[in-house]
Design a protein around this motif. Structure first.
Motif, PDB file in Angstrom:
ATOM      1  N   HIS A   5       0.861  -1.192   0.000  1.00  0.00           N
ATOM      2  CA  HIS A   5       0.000   0.000   0.000  1.00  0.00           C
ATOM      3  C   HIS A   5       0.896   1.241   0.000  1.00  0.00           C
ATOM      4  O   HIS A   5       1.686   1.442   0.904  1.00  0.00           O
ATOM      5  N   HIS A  52      -3.834   7.214  -1.791  1.00  0.00           N
ATOM      6  CA  HIS A  52      -3.581   5.818  -1.418  1.00  0.00           C
ATOM      7  C   HIS A  52      -3.634   4.965  -2.683  1.00  0.00           C
ATOM      8  O   HIS A  52      -4.581   5.092  -3.468  1.00  0.00           O
ATOM      9  N   VAL A  82      -3.597   0.994  -3.232  1.00  0.00           N
ATOM     10  CA  VAL A  82      -3.648  -0.268  -2.495  1.00  0.00           C
ATOM     11  C   VAL A  82      -3.703  -1.418  -3.488  1.00  0.00           C
ATOM     12  O   VAL A  82      -4.597  -1.461  -4.347  1.00  0.00           O
TER      13      VAL A  82
END
Length: 133
Positions: free
Chosen positions: A37, A96, A98
């Motif tokens: 991540h 982010h 991921v």
């Protein structure tokens, strides 16, 4: 006022940096949803997406790194997200990225977090993404 991400960008705080250039710095999230991540932050301190003067160059890095996460970690896909103020744990714009795989257990927006077993394991994830970025 001190900013955690500005300290990482300046090299004043340790992080597992994956990429760094004149526009953005990417590094592993210290409390990842899944290992690998990434957080991508603009080098310039801005609090939210709407504060970023030129989103094009920044999101070119995000786009490139989303592909690098898939390729480097052999992930089926990625989840890419930005929080603006609400749920933004650090008041510095961050995206982010991921890694995702089918049946990985991710449901809704209340996700358990994991920890890397060691700095060496974290570095191996950063290196896998770095090789393809």
């Amino acid at each position: 006022m001190s900013c955690l991400f500005c300290e990482i960008v300046a090299g004043e705080r340790d992080a597992f940096v994956v990429t760094s250039d004149e526009v953005a710095v990417s590094f592993l999230d210290a409390r990842p949803v899944f290992k690998g991540h990434l957080l991508v932050v603009p080098r310039e301190h801005v609090e939210t997406l709407t504060d970023l003067p030129d989103v094009g160059p920044f999101f070119e890095r995000v786009q490139h790194l989303a592909g690098a996460v898939e390729k480097g970690l052999e992930a089926a896909g990625t989840f890419v997200a930005v929080n603006n103020r609400v749920s933004q744990s650090v008041p510095h714009l961050h995206v982010h990225i991921v890694p995702r795989n089918r049946k990985d257990g991710l449901r809704g927006f209340f996700w358990p977090r994991v920890r890397y077993d060691s700095d060496e394991e974290a570095e191996s994830y950063a290196a896998a993404i770095r090789r393809t970025s």
